[in-house]
Design an enzyme around this catalytic site. Sequence first.
Site, PDB file in Angstrom:
ATOM      1  N   ARG A  24       0.823  -1.211   0.000  1.00 39.13           N
ATOM      2  CA  ARG A  24       0.000   0.000   0.000  1.00 39.13           C
ATOM      3  C   ARG A  24       0.863   1.269   0.000  1.00 39.13           C
ATOM      4  O   ARG A  24       0.527   2.255   0.649  1.00 39.13           O
ATOM      5  CB  ARG A  24      -0.953   0.026   1.200  1.00 39.13           C
ATOM      6  CG  ARG A  24      -1.973  -1.097   1.211  1.00 39.13           C
ATOM      7  CD  ARG A  24      -3.122  -0.784   0.251  1.00 39.13           C
ATOM      8  NE  ARG A  24      -4.168  -1.790   0.351  1.00 39.13           N
ATOM      9  CZ  ARG A  24      -5.307  -1.631   1.021  1.00 39.13           C
ATOM     10  NH1 ARG A  24      -5.556  -0.506   1.639  1.00 39.13           N
ATOM     11  NH2 ARG A  24      -6.186  -2.578   1.038  1.00 39.13           N
ATOM     12  N   ARG A  28      -3.321   6.915   0.426  1.00 38.81           N
ATOM     13  CA  ARG A  28      -3.721   8.098   1.168  1.00 38.81           C
ATOM     14  C   ARG A  28      -2.649   8.763   2.015  1.00 38.81           C
ATOM     15  O   ARG A  28      -2.811   9.909   2.413  1.00 38.81           O
ATOM     16  CB  ARG A  28      -4.959   7.778   2.026  1.00 38.81           C
ATOM     17  CG  ARG A  28      -6.201   7.626   1.169  1.00 38.81           C
ATOM     18  CD  ARG A  28      -7.391   7.138   1.958  1.00 38.81           C
ATOM     19  NE  ARG A  28      -7.228   5.749   2.324  1.00 38.81           N
ATOM     20  CZ  ARG A  28      -8.204   4.970   2.807  1.00 38.81           C
ATOM     21  NH1 ARG A  28      -9.406   5.474   3.015  1.00 38.81           N
ATOM     22  NH2 ARG A  28      -7.985   3.709   3.094  1.00 38.81           N
ATOM     23  N   ARG A  37      -6.881  12.097  -6.137  1.00 38.50           N
ATOM     24  CA  ARG A  37      -8.191  11.597  -5.704  1.00 38.50           C
ATOM     25  C   ARG A  37      -9.215  12.718  -5.480  1.00 38.50           C
ATOM     26  O   ARG A  37     -10.420  12.460  -5.496  1.00 38.50           O
ATOM     27  CB  ARG A  37      -8.028  10.731  -4.453  1.00 38.50           C
ATOM     28  CG  ARG A  37      -7.420   9.354  -4.720  1.00 38.50           C
ATOM     29  CD  ARG A  37      -8.449   8.355  -5.271  1.00 38.50           C
ATOM     30  NE  ARG A  37      -9.266   7.854  -4.176  1.00 38.50           N
ATOM     31  CZ  ARG A  37     -10.490   8.263  -3.874  1.00 38.50           C
ATOM     32  NH1 ARG A  37     -11.061   9.181  -4.617  1.00 38.50           N
ATOM     33  NH2 ARG A  37     -11.158   7.748  -2.875  1.00 38.50           N
ATOM     34  N   ASP A  73      -6.750  -3.107  -7.353  1.00 38.25           N
ATOM     35  CA  ASP A  73      -7.292  -3.685  -6.120  1.00 38.25           C
ATOM     36  C   ASP A  73      -7.546  -5.171  -6.324  1.00 38.25           C
ATOM     37  O   ASP A  73      -7.681  -5.627  -7.463  1.00 38.25           O
ATOM     38  CB  ASP A  73      -8.584  -2.980  -5.690  1.00 38.25           C
ATOM     39  CG  ASP A  73      -8.888  -3.252  -4.225  1.00 38.25           C
ATOM     40  OD1 ASP A  73      -8.306  -2.583  -3.360  1.00 38.25           O
ATOM     41  OD2 ASP A  73      -9.680  -4.169  -3.944  1.00 38.25           O
ATOM     42  N   TYR A 149     -14.735 -12.202   0.861  1.00 37.19           N
ATOM     43  CA  TYR A 149     -15.567 -11.032   0.519  1.00 37.19           C
ATOM     44  C   TYR A 149     -16.840 -11.464  -0.204  1.00 37.19           C
ATOM     45  O   TYR A 149     -17.925 -10.936   0.054  1.00 37.19           O
ATOM     46  CB  TYR A 149     -14.793 -10.039  -0.347  1.00 37.19           C
ATOM     47  CG  TYR A 149     -13.752  -9.264   0.425  1.00 37.19           C
ATOM     48  CD1 TYR A 149     -14.119  -8.368   1.428  1.00 37.19           C
ATOM     49  CD2 TYR A 149     -12.389  -9.419   0.172  1.00 37.19           C
ATOM     50  CE1 TYR A 149     -13.167  -7.664   2.151  1.00 37.19           C
ATOM     51  CE2 TYR A 149     -11.430  -8.727   0.890  1.00 37.19           C
ATOM     52  CZ  TYR A 149     -11.829  -7.850   1.882  1.00 37.19           C
ATOM     53  OH  TYR A 149     -10.896  -7.157   2.599  1.00 37.19           O
TER      54      TYR A 149
HETATM   55  O1  CP3 Z   1       0.159   0.579  -3.249  1.00 36.98           O
HETATM   56  C1  CP3 Z   1      -0.324  -0.557  -3.338  1.00 36.98           C
HETATM   57  O2  CP3 Z   1      -0.108  -1.468  -2.505  1.00 36.98           O
HETATM   58  C2  CP3 Z   1      -1.092  -0.934  -4.606  1.00 36.98           C
HETATM   59  C3  CP3 Z   1      -2.464  -0.876  -4.586  1.00 36.98           C
HETATM   60  C4  CP3 Z   1      -3.366  -1.771  -3.724  1.00 36.98           C
HETATM   61  C5  CP3 Z   1      -4.623  -1.311  -3.282  1.00 36.98           C
HETATM   62  N1  CP3 Z   1      -5.297  -2.357  -2.730  1.00 36.98           N
HETATM   63  C6  CP3 Z   1      -5.123   0.065  -3.482  1.00 36.98           C
HETATM   64  C7  CP3 Z   1      -6.240   0.555  -2.650  1.00 36.98           C
HETATM   65  C8  CP3 Z   1      -3.261  -3.114  -3.354  1.00 36.98           C
HETATM   66  C9  CP3 Z   1      -2.097  -4.085  -3.537  1.00 36.98           C
HETATM   67  C10 CP3 Z   1      -4.501  -3.467  -2.724  1.00 36.98           C
HETATM   68  C11 CP3 Z   1      -4.812  -4.836  -2.249  1.00 36.98           C
HETATM   69  C12 CP3 Z   1      -5.991  -5.034  -1.367  1.00 36.98           C
HETATM   70  N2  CP3 Z   1      -7.225  -4.458  -1.429  1.00 36.98           N
HETATM   71  C13 CP3 Z   1      -6.009  -5.994  -0.327  1.00 36.98           C
HETATM   72  C14 CP3 Z   1      -4.862  -6.896   0.030  1.00 36.98           C
HETATM   73  C15 CP3 Z   1      -3.816  -6.181   0.796  1.00 36.98           C
HETATM   74  C16 CP3 Z   1      -4.165  -5.912   2.242  1.00 36.98           C
HETATM   75  O3  CP3 Z   1      -4.245  -4.741   2.587  1.00 36.98           O
HETATM   76  O4  CP3 Z   1      -4.327  -6.894   2.975  1.00 36.98           O
HETATM   77  C17 CP3 Z   1      -7.282  -5.932   0.276  1.00 36.98           C
HETATM   78  C18 CP3 Z   1      -7.765  -6.761   1.443  1.00 36.98           C
HETATM   79  C19 CP3 Z   1      -8.050  -4.961  -0.456  1.00 36.98           C
HETATM   80  C20 CP3 Z   1      -9.477  -4.601  -0.239  1.00 36.98           C
HETATM   81  C21 CP3 Z   1      -9.617  -3.133  -0.004  1.00 36.98           C
HETATM   82  N3  CP3 Z   1      -9.587  -2.185  -1.004  1.00 36.98           N
HETATM   83  C22 CP3 Z   1      -9.736  -2.430   1.238  1.00 36.98           C
HETATM   84  C23 CP3 Z   1      -9.833  -3.079   2.597  1.00 36.98           C
HETATM   85  C24 CP3 Z   1      -9.754  -1.040   0.934  1.00 36.98           C
HETATM   86  C25 CP3 Z   1      -9.787   0.149   1.893  1.00 36.98           C
HETATM   87  C26 CP3 Z   1     -11.133   0.738   2.081  1.00 36.98           C
HETATM   88  C27 CP3 Z   1     -11.029   1.995   2.939  1.00 36.98           C
HETATM   89  O5  CP3 Z   1     -11.444   3.082   2.472  1.00 36.98           O
HETATM   90  O6  CP3 Z   1     -10.536   1.882   4.070  1.00 36.98           O
HETATM   91  C28 CP3 Z   1      -9.655  -0.924  -0.461  1.00 36.98           C
HETATM   92  C29 CP3 Z   1      -9.599   0.329  -1.241  1.00 36.98           C
HETATM   93  C30 CP3 Z   1      -8.238   0.726  -1.669  1.00 36.98           C
HETATM   94  N4  CP3 Z   1      -7.412  -0.095  -2.396  1.00 36.98           N
HETATM   95  C31 CP3 Z   1      -7.572   1.958  -1.431  1.00 36.98           C
HETATM   96  C32 CP3 Z   1      -6.314   1.849  -2.055  1.00 36.98           C
HETATM   97  C33 CP3 Z   1      -5.260   2.915  -2.151  1.00 36.98           C
HETATM   98  C34 CP3 Z   1      -8.150   3.163  -0.743  1.00 36.98           C
HETATM   99  C35 CP3 Z   1      -8.935   3.920  -1.801  1.00 36.98           C
HETATM  100  C36 CP3 Z   1      -9.011   5.408  -1.579  1.00 36.98           C
HETATM  101  O7  CP3 Z   1      -9.786   5.825  -0.715  1.00 36.98           O
HETATM  102  O8  CP3 Z   1      -8.314   6.153  -2.289  1.00 36.98           O
END
Ligand code: CP3
Length: 341
Positions: A24, A28, A37, A73, A149
Amino acid sequence: MSSSAYLDAVTGATPAHMPVWFMRQAGRALAEYRAIRADHGFEEVVHTPDLTAEVTMQPVRRYDVDAAILFSDIVTPLQGIGLPIEIRKGVGPVIDGPFRTPADVDRLRPIEPDDDVPYVLESVAILARELGDVPLIGFAGAPFTLASYLVEGRPSRDYAHTKALMRTDPATWDLLMTRLADLVATHLVAQVRAGARAVQLFDSWAGALSPSDYATHVQPYSRRVLARIGDLGVPRTHFGVATGELLGLMAADADVVGVDWRVHLDDARARIPAHAATQGNLDPTAVLAGTEVALAAADDVLARVGDRTDHVFNLGHGVLPATDPGVLAEVVAHVHEQTRA
Ligand code: CP3
């Protein structure tokens, strides 16, 4: 020694310094991400290759990390085949109509990456050109984490519905996990063909399972994914959270095993067969307490790595949004400096 410390460390060569990247790392915590964003939704960024490429490269510029990870994602390929999954802010993935029956599993059709997620492949191609020597890591969610999920319908604490399906309806579970494994493998193969030089399989929530449940109900499907990538000759990282008791199992068909912060790295090493490299395992909250605390915690990880050259420095899970990017940049510089060959 090649021009990539990351690829050296995970392929048994001696890297110029210990490679560092952060799960990640785009997102943010970075003001330059929040600026994009402000004008574009998360899914719009993922579906627009120029924006995806920009956001993927932001942390490479800011932190001097040794690898980039595609901005996307784990639910992106599921959305690509038309499933009504939405990422709700502050919650995570939520699906309309959770999967509980064989008829639900029929909603999962095979993925055709060129048609279903063309923007992913275009983004990878742009990044493979623009990143130069910095390798791009492609990724996907592992079958169990995606199933959690789909079956729960939303993020879960106990995975009660998922585990019930796994135990009470093995035929439906097998169908669901087999379809997910094939979808994920096809999605990863397409990313590698488009230019990704490594892959990571995120089984973030596998730590909810006992070793025997993992071995019986989950491992065969993740191995099926990893084995298909093995044919392509790119390094495969297998990651999960709270997987201390699963590390040995997760090493099967993997080249690198991710370790969170709940197990000391030297203890983790003893549980992981020698063929696999390690990745992790700084507590993501250690970098919230300022540079001094962060560097001391990083030094503890380095001490537990010892003289080994097959460790990839990372957090034990993703960068928290409240993280100060300046502290992460200091961690990268410090690890590079302390480990220069
Ligand atoms: O920088 C990176 O690592 C690359 C991008 C990436 C994202 N998600 C971007 C993202 C990667 C590799 C993921 C994987 C992902 N997504 C996982 C596995 C990794 C982990 O954290 O265990 C999981 C479980 C998800 C599911 C998911 N997507 C969640 C729990 C969330 C957060 C929701 C929130 O608002 O709290 C997302 C959304 C997401 N994916 C964001 C990002 C940067 C946040 C989106 C935003 O608000 O800009």
